[in-house]
Structures are given as structure tokens and as C-alpha cells.
Design an enzyme around this catalytic site. Structure first.
Site, PDB file in Angstrom:
ATOM      1  N   ARG A 305       0.849  -1.186   0.000  1.00  0.00           N
ATOM      2  CA  ARG A 305       0.000   0.000   0.000  1.00  0.00           C
ATOM      3  C   ARG A 305       0.887   1.239   0.000  1.00  0.00           C
ATOM      4  NH1 ARG A 305      -3.316  -2.559  -1.683  1.00  0.00           N
ATOM      5  NH2 ARG A 305      -5.436  -2.963  -0.964  1.00  0.00           N
ATOM      6  N   GLU A 334      -4.565   7.384  -4.909  1.00  0.00           N
ATOM      7  CA  GLU A 334      -4.661   6.691  -6.197  1.00  0.00           C
ATOM      8  C   GLU A 334      -5.841   7.224  -6.988  1.00  0.00           C
ATOM      9  OE1 GLU A 334      -4.462   2.456  -5.658  1.00  0.00           O
ATOM     10  OE2 GLU A 334      -2.420   2.570  -4.908  1.00  0.00           O
ATOM     11  N   HIS A 353      -1.431   0.191  -9.811  1.00  0.00           N
ATOM     12  CA  HIS A 353      -2.054  -0.780  -8.899  1.00  0.00           C
ATOM     13  C   HIS A 353      -2.530  -2.025  -9.674  1.00  0.00           C
ATOM     14  CE1 HIS A 353      -4.257  -1.077  -4.786  1.00  0.00           C
ATOM     15  NE2 HIS A 353      -3.925  -2.279  -5.234  1.00  0.00           N
TER      16      HIS A 353
HETATM   17  N1  LIG Z   1      -0.794  -4.358  -5.281  1.00  0.00           N
HETATM   18  C1  LIG Z   1      -1.789  -5.202  -5.242  1.00  0.00           C
HETATM   19  O1  LIG Z   1      -2.569  -5.277  -6.160  1.00  0.00           O
HETATM   20  C2  LIG Z   1      -1.931  -6.094  -4.069  1.00  0.00           C
HETATM   21  C3  LIG Z   1      -2.435  -7.395  -4.209  1.00  0.00           C
HETATM   22  C4  LIG Z   1      -2.575  -8.200  -3.086  1.00  0.00           C
HETATM   23  C5  LIG Z   1      -2.213  -7.707  -1.851  1.00  0.00           C
HETATM   24  N2  LIG Z   1      -1.774  -6.435  -1.742  1.00  0.00           N
HETATM   25  C6  LIG Z   1      -1.365  -5.894  -0.460  1.00  0.00           C
HETATM   26  O2  LIG Z   1      -0.246  -6.611  -0.017  1.00  0.00           O
HETATM   27  C7  LIG Z   1      -0.202  -6.633   1.402  1.00  0.00           C
HETATM   28  C8  LIG Z   1       0.009  -8.060   1.880  1.00  0.00           C
HETATM   29  O3  LIG Z   1      -1.045  -8.871   1.464  1.00  0.00           O
HETATM   30  P1  LIG Z   1      -1.135 -10.383   1.994  1.00  0.00           P
HETATM   31  O4  LIG Z   1      -2.239 -11.022   1.273  1.00  0.00           O
HETATM   32  O5  LIG Z   1       0.207 -10.988   1.965  1.00  0.00           O
HETATM   33  O6  LIG Z   1      -1.557 -10.108   3.496  1.00  0.00           O
HETATM   34  P2  LIG Z   1      -1.227 -11.035   4.742  1.00  0.00           P
HETATM   35  O7  LIG Z   1      -2.143 -10.592   5.803  1.00  0.00           O
HETATM   36  O8  LIG Z   1      -1.231 -12.457   4.359  1.00  0.00           O
HETATM   37  O9  LIG Z   1       0.246 -10.623   5.139  1.00  0.00           O
HETATM   38  C9  LIG Z   1       0.593  -9.434   5.760  1.00  0.00           C
HETATM   39  C10 LIG Z   1       1.720  -9.724   6.709  1.00  0.00           C
HETATM   40  O10 LIG Z   1       2.193  -8.493   7.196  1.00  0.00           O
HETATM   41  C11 LIG Z   1       2.583  -8.721   8.539  1.00  0.00           C
HETATM   42  N3  LIG Z   1       2.696  -7.465   9.253  1.00  0.00           N
HETATM   43  C12 LIG Z   1       1.753  -6.796   9.952  1.00  0.00           C
HETATM   44  N4  LIG Z   1       2.273  -5.685  10.478  1.00  0.00           N
HETATM   45  C13 LIG Z   1       3.585  -5.663  10.100  1.00  0.00           C
HETATM   46  C14 LIG Z   1       4.639  -4.762  10.354  1.00  0.00           C
HETATM   47  N5  LIG Z   1       4.477  -3.665  11.073  1.00  0.00           N
HETATM   48  N6  LIG Z   1       5.836  -5.054   9.813  1.00  0.00           N
HETATM   49  C15 LIG Z   1       6.024  -6.159   9.080  1.00  0.00           C
HETATM   50  N7  LIG Z   1       5.044  -7.050   8.820  1.00  0.00           N
HETATM   51  C16 LIG Z   1       3.852  -6.786   9.321  1.00  0.00           C
HETATM   52  C17 LIG Z   1       1.525  -9.633   9.077  1.00  0.00           C
HETATM   53  O11 LIG Z   1       1.981 -10.315  10.226  1.00  0.00           O
HETATM   54  C18 LIG Z   1       1.312 -10.568   7.906  1.00  0.00           C
HETATM   55  O12 LIG Z   1       2.123 -11.712   8.015  1.00  0.00           O
HETATM   56  C19 LIG Z   1      -1.494  -5.986   1.850  1.00  0.00           C
HETATM   57  O13 LIG Z   1      -1.251  -4.624   2.115  1.00  0.00           O
HETATM   58  C20 LIG Z   1      -2.375  -6.092   0.636  1.00  0.00           C
HETATM   59  O14 LIG Z   1      -3.354  -5.114   0.630  1.00  0.00           O
HETATM   60  C21 LIG Z   1      -1.609  -5.627  -2.821  1.00  0.00           C
HETATM   61  O1  LIG Z   2      -5.451  -5.567  -1.633  1.00  0.00           O
HETATM   62  C1  LIG Z   2      -5.600  -6.095  -2.722  1.00  0.00           C
HETATM   63  O2  LIG Z   2      -6.239  -7.147  -2.877  1.00  0.00           O
HETATM   64  C2  LIG Z   2      -4.951  -5.492  -3.908  1.00  0.00           C
HETATM   65  O3  LIG Z   2      -4.436  -4.250  -3.634  1.00  0.00           O
HETATM   66  C3  LIG Z   2      -5.794  -5.497  -5.113  1.00  0.00           C
HETATM   67  O4  LIG Z   2      -6.596  -4.359  -5.220  1.00  0.00           O
HETATM   68  P1  LIG Z   2      -7.601  -4.235  -6.440  1.00  0.00           P
HETATM   69  O5  LIG Z   2      -8.692  -5.198  -6.184  1.00  0.00           O
HETATM   70  O6  LIG Z   2      -8.085  -2.846  -6.427  1.00  0.00           O
HETATM   71  O7  LIG Z   2      -6.837  -4.563  -7.661  1.00  0.00           O
END
Ligand SMILES: NC(=O)c1ccc[n+]([C@@H]2O[C@H](COP(=O)([O-])OP(=O)(O)OC[C@H]3O[C@@H](n4cnc5c(N)ncnc54)[C@H](O)[C@@H]3O)[C@@H](O)[C@H]2O)c1
Ligand SMILES: O=C(O)[C@H](O)COP(=O)(O)O
Length: 622
Positions: A305, A334, A353
């Protein structure tokens, strides 16, 4: 804020009839919004002259007559505000009316949301407190088609009793693959070189990259995405370390990743890849101070994020060379402004994104969220609820009848409180012949809370907001689990033998409900053959099934009284479904509990009050 007051019940709470029972069978467990306030009838129920006049809304655990908006049929209405995969949409259409409006402004969303039972969003829709308030109680579930729920005001959702569910697994691989794509593209200047070629240039010396093999990658957040990135980076020959305060070190070790402190990760890594959620502790955790601790020339990837980075600080670090390059899929705002210095920076590789945006992931996410939303609208508990207890289906199935019992006991207990009392303290005692410590009481506590609060307020209480609502009203609910002796093998198998609800420090309009006249109202219930029963009132044993409404009378235990009351009810066409008498000593005082299908009118109740042997009585809406 005052304790729950029932001092002015008499003229404030009209009898409430719900004429629009819906057929979402389990929704009552979860989402009990009622939209029928326009159907209030100002019926008042007067108990005999000895008693405080009281009226209560009838207990209607059916749900959600849809508002009189565009969608007014029996089917729930679902608004999809961002592009969702077709398979998910089909699933939703089989269940409800689906409107896809992908370009709603915040104002338009607020104006429309009151017509919908569910809202499905991705990261582009801000579901703010304003949205929840504009829904006016109709919105039951927000489905986030993805992982991050930082665009949903969870606190507001919880306060207003709206469930928030997400689809946490379906885009993990897509996000991890995008992280690796950005890592490789950044290291080899792919985007910059491509732009240069498209501008007609051939700049081989300018775009010399760096190698990945043997470099240290610091994975910040070792959850689903982070661990998949780590696995892939190992395959590229990188040395991977990770920081995550909550992830078990053994999981990291099993794929050859060493868990380290935040400072160690940022000060030793050549590449840092961010994978933590955005919350108050991660907000701008990459800032001037932390950039200053990094290895000069570090490269940063962010597919988590934008808000976890202080973007001004990153710009400074890029300009000073502390950060050699950054690859960013996400931004604090965004889309970022068109002239964003960060997105335009020559050492930044930026994507809009796209982490979750593969065809495969979007189809999967759409199905995952559609199933979660449909399940929630059906009243099933969700495995991906962000603001409600996740209760396994088998536990829920077993507790089903006790859920009804719990709510009814709450309703009975509060109706026994005399006007002028403020309810502050409720104690619930669960007896179980199994190991009582294993009993998951969260749903039961929520339903007791609902039963107590709803008849005396305008609040809609459900599993999502029960604890919050109780706290807000300074209602202290304590729980005790005790061992019960099982009299039969059937009792041994039941998860709960009995539930006792006590309200302390109040007066009762039915003196016999008080324990030893101690200002503690006490009632107890059991489930018999799947049906909730009231089994104790104060010190008196009774046994009345809680299927209709209940009349409780204290009488002199003498022949004829039961018949007399029964006759009065019969003469006024009130059908008695159940009757039981509990007494402590023969021919002394007895409690008669009568289950009635209909609500007796005021004249009937007055007549019962005039029966000489009746000392006191109370009519209870269930
Ligand atoms: N760019 C995209 O399109 C996209 C897609 C999927 C996920 N994401 C983002 O990626 C991130 C991770 O997603 P995920 O599915 O792996 O989530 P998840 O919950 O499986 O993993 C997140 C991890 O972060 C850890 N965490 C919490 N606080 C922390 C800190 N202060 N320092 C370090 N680690 C910490 C948690 O313990 C957990 O293991 C989220 O922010 C999600 O929104 C973005
Ligand atoms: O948190 C998520 O799942 C990702 O950031 C994906 O976001 P989006 O659904 O807007 O692509």
C-alpha cells in the site's frame, strides 16, 4: 453516556409488527436490521393497575424488508462499484438483483447506497462512515474483492452493524508475480529502456542494470504475498531475509528465509520488498528516519500500500541516492496527481495498482467474494469476516437453537426490569456437561445483548456490533461457564445444558423474578428437542416453550386459578400453547408460565389482574 435506561419505556416504544418476514433463514443470527419502522402501530399494552405500563417491540428476528427504492422485491440488492469478474457476477445474479455502477462519485454512492443490501468494491471505492450512515441500516455486508480493506471504514461498519468480508487468497500469486516482475524490471531498467526505444533512441550504456543473484532481499511482511515473493526470489538466487513481528520464524526457516528485526532488515538489504498491511502502525513507516538507516543505493519495491511510505521522504531519498531505484505499484493517493514527482521520477518504475490484475486472479477473486457476500446475506457466518467472529459452520450448526434461546432470554430479562431502573450489569452463566471451557460463547453473548438492548432502544444489534453497542451503552456483560451434571447421554452431547441471565441492581416489575429479593433478576433457559424453553424464573422452576409470547403469573397455589386464567384467555380467543406451574411449597405461592400464540388485549390482561388468587403478572413479548 448513561446506562441503559428503561425509565421512559411506557410512551416511547410502540408495539412493533413486522409484516415483511423475509426468507433468508440464517440472517437473524448475523444481520438483524429491520426496515419496517414505518409499520409501527402505536399499540400500548397496559398491565394490571399494579404494574408499570409497558410496551415492547415484538421480537422479530426476520430481516430486511427491502426499502422502497428501485429494488423492492424479495431478492436482496447488490451494488458492484468496481469491475468484477464475470463468474462472480453470475453467481451474484443467481441470488439477487445486481447493479454494476463502476463510475459512482462519493456523493452518488451515498445517494444510492440506501437501496442496497450489499456493496462489492475493490481498492478504488472509499467506503467511508458517510457511506455507512447514508445506508440507513439497510447495508448488511460490504465485500472487498481483494485483500486490503484499508479503503473501508471498519470502525464505522462495526458500529453500524455492517459485516465486512474480503477475498484474501485469490490474488496472492498475482501480487507476488507482480512483485517479482517489478523487481526484475527495475534492476534491468526495462520500463525506462522501453520508453527510450519508443522515443527512437538506442541507449545501451545508459541502461546498464544490476544483478539479482547473490543480493540480499529484505521482505517486509512475511504473509501470503511476502512469503510467495521470498520463495520466488530464492529461485532467482537471492539471499532472502524477512521482517514480520507476527509471522512464525519456523515458516520462514522452512523455505530458507531468516527472520530479522526491522532495523536489521532495512540496514542490510540491497532490495526491500514491502508486503505488510496499511494500518496505524505501518502508516509511513518508511520515512526520513528509516531511509537514513538504509544501505546507500538500496532498491525498493512496493506492491502493498502506498501509505506505508512517506512519499516526500522517498523522493528525497531518491534524489540523494540513498534509494537508487523504486518500483511502485501503489500510491498514497490513487491515482497520484498527473504531475506526481514520484511517478515521473526517472528512477521510479510505476504501475497503476496492477498487482491483482491478472485474468486468472480476477476471476478467482470475483468468485471468492461473491460466495462470501451471498453467504453473509444468507446469514451464514463468514470465514473471511473482518469485523465479526469467525465461527466454524459446525459450531454454528450446533449452537443454532441456543442462539434463539439466548436472544429470547435477553428479551425476557429486560422486560422484567421495572421502569426507573438503569441496566448496567448483566451476568450470563452457561452450564455445560462437556468441558465448559471449550464453549464458544461469542454468538450467544451477542444474541443476549441483542435481546436486552433492542426492545429498549432504536439500536439494531447483531454479531458484528453487539460488543460495541453494549460498551457504548455502558452495559457490562460478564460471563461464567460452569460444569453441569448430565442426567442422560443426550444431555452429555449438548453443547449447553442451560443459560442463566441475571440483571443486577435493578427493581423488577415481577417480584418473583428476583433472586431472594436481592435486586437481581434471574431467569434460566434450556433447549429441549431443539426448542428453547424458559425453565426458571427467580427461584421458581417453570417449563414453558418460548415459541409465542409468555404470560407469567404469581398466584396463591389453590385449585381453580389455572382454569380461571385459561378461561379468560379462551374467552378472548387467545390460544394457550403451553402452560407450566412451578411452586416451592404445596398450597403456598406458585408461578404459572403460560405460552400464548396471540397477544392478549388490554381488557384481557386487566381481567387476569383481577383474578383474586393472582398476586402479580407480566406479559412478555418474545
Ligand atoms: N498491489 C496489489 O494489487 C496487491 C495485491 C494483493 C495484496 N496487496 C497488499 O499486499 C499486502 C500483503 O497482502 P497479503 O495477502 O500478503 O496479506 P497477509 O495478511 O497475508 O500478510 C501481511 C503480513 O504483514 C505482517 N505485518 C503486519 N504488520 C507488520 C509490520 N508492522 N511489519 C512487518 N510485517 C507486518 C503480518 O503479520 C502478515 O504476516 C497488503 O497490504 C495487501 O493489501 C496488494
Ligand atoms: O489488496 C488487494 O487485494 C490489492 O491491492 C488489489 O486491489 P484491487 O482489487 O483494487 O486490484
Amino acid at each position: 453516556m448513561a446506562a441503559i435506561s428503561i425509565s421512559n419505556l411506557t410512551n416511547q416504544i410502540p408495539t412493533f409488527h413486522n409484516h415483511n418476514k423475509q426468507s433468508y433463514p440464517f440472517l437473524s443470527h448475523l444481520s438483524l436490521h429491520n426496515h419496517n419502522h414505518n409499520h409501527n402501530h402505536n399499540h400500548k399494552l397496559s398491565l394490571s393497575s399494579n404494574f408499570t405500563n409497558t410496551s415492547f417491540r415484538t421480537c422479530t428476528t426476520s430481516i430486511t424488508a427491502l426499502n422502497s427504492g428501485e429494488y423492492s422485491s424479495e431478492k436482496p440488492a447488490i451494488l458492484v462499484s468496481e469491475k468484477l469478474g464475470e463468474a462472480g457476477l453470475q453467481l451474484l445474479r443467481r441470488f439477487g438483483h445486481v447493479e454494476c455502477s463502476y463510475k459512482l462519485s462519493p456523493e452518488e454512492l451515498c445517494a444510492r447506497i440506501g437501496d442496497f443490501d450489499a456493496l462489492i468494491v475493490r481498492s478504488g471505492t472509499k467506503v467511508t462512515r458517510r457511506v455507512f450512515e447514508a445506508a440507513k441500516g439497510r447495508l448488511k455486508v460490504v465485500g472487498r474483492a481483494g485483500v486490503g480493506i484499508d479503503n473501508v471504514d471498519l470502525q464505522a461498519a462495526t458500529e453500524l452493524g455492517c459485516l465486512v468480508v474480503n477475498a484474501p487468497t485469490a490474488n496472492t500469486i498475482a501480487a507476488a508475480e507482480h512483485g517479482i516482475a517489478l523487481l526484475s524490471a527495475m534492476a534491468r531498467n526495462v520500463a525506462q529502456a522501453d520508453a527510450s526505444m519508443k522515443a527512437g533512441k538506442w541507449e545501451r550504456n545508459k541502461y546498464v542494470g544490476v544483478s539479482l543473484v547473490g543480493k540480499i532481499l529484505g521482505v517486509m511482511g512475511f504473509g501470503k504475498v511476502g512469503s510467495e515473493v521470498a520463495r520466488r526470489a530464492k529461485g532467482l538466487g537471492m539471499n532472502v531475509i524477512a521482517h514480520d513481528p507476527y509471522a512464525p520464524a519456523a515458516r520462514a526457516k522452512s523455505i530458507g528465509v531468516e527472520m530479522v528485526s526491522f532495523d536489521e532488515a532495512i540496514s542490510t538489504a540491497d532490495f526491500l520488498s514491502l508486503h505488510m498491511p496499511l494500518n496505524s502502525s505501518t502508516l509511513r513507516s518508511f520515512n526520513d528516519q528509516t531511509f537514513a538507516k538504509m544501505k546507500k543505493g538500496v532498491r525498493l519495491i512496493n506492491v502493498a500500500r502506498g501509505g506505508v511510505i512517506d512519499e516526500d521522504a522517498l523522493l528525497t531519498a531518491l534524489n540523494s541516492g540513498i534509494v537508487a531505484q523504486a518500483a511502485l505499484d501503489v500510491f498514497a493517493e490513487e491515482p497520484p496527481s498527473k504531475d506526481s514527482k514520484l511517478a515521473q521520477h526517472e528512477n521510479v518504475t510505476a504501475t497503476p495498482h496492477l498487482g491483482a490484475s491478472t485474468k486468472e486472479a480476477q476471476e478467482e477473486v470475483a468468485i471468492e467474494i461473491a460466495e462470501a457476500v451471498v453467504g453473509a446475506l444468507r446469514g451464514e457466518l463468514s470465514a473471511t469476516a473482518a469485523n465479526a467472529p469467525m465461527v466454524p459452520p459446525e459450531v454454528l450448526a450446533e449452537l443454532g437453537p441456543y442462539v434463539t434461546l439466548a436472544e429470547k432470554l435477553g428479551r425476557i430479562a429486560v422486560q422484567l426490569v421495572a421502569g426507573g431502573s438503569g441496566i448496567q450489569s448483566v451476568k450470563v452463566v452457561y452450564a455445560s456437561a462437556r468441558n465448559p471451557d471449550n464453549l464458544d460463547t461469542r454468538i450467544l453473548r451477542a444474541m443476549i445483548t441483542k435481546g436486552i438492548i433492542e426492545p429498549i432502544s432504536d439500536a439494531h444489534v447483531n454479531l458484528v456490533n453487539a460488543d460495541f453497542t453494549a460498551k457504548q451503552r455502558r452495559l457490562r456483560i460478564t460471563e461464567e461457564k460452569v460444569s453441569a451434571n448430565a442426567n442422560s447421554s443426550q444431555e452429555q452431547q449438548q453443547p449447553v445444558e442451560s443459560i442463566q441471565v441475571q440483571i443486577s441492581d435493578v427493581k423488577s416489575k415481577f417480584q418473583s423474578a428476583l433472586l431472594d429479593n436481592e435486586r437481581i433478576i434471574s431467569i434460566e433457559g434450556k433447549v429441549r428437542a431443539g426448542v428453547p424453553h424458559l425453565t426458571r424464573v427467580g427461584a421458581f422452576s417453570v417449563d414453558v416453550s418460548l415459541e409465542g409470547n409468555v404470560l407469567l403469573c404469581r398466584q396463591v397455589d389453590q385449585p381453580g386459578t389455572i382454569g380461571h386464567v385459561g378461561n379468560i384467555l379462551g374467552e378472548h380467543n387467545v390460544n394457550v400453547s403451553f402452560m407450566s406451574v412451578g411452586r416451592s411449597v404445596k398450597r403456598a405461592t406458585a408461578i404459572m408460565a403460560i405460552g400464548v400464540d396471540e397477544e392478549p388485549d388490554r381488557a384481557t390482561l386487566n381481567k387476569i389482574g383481577e383474578v383474586p388468587a393472582i398476586d402479580e403478572f407480566v406479559f412478555l413479548h418474545l
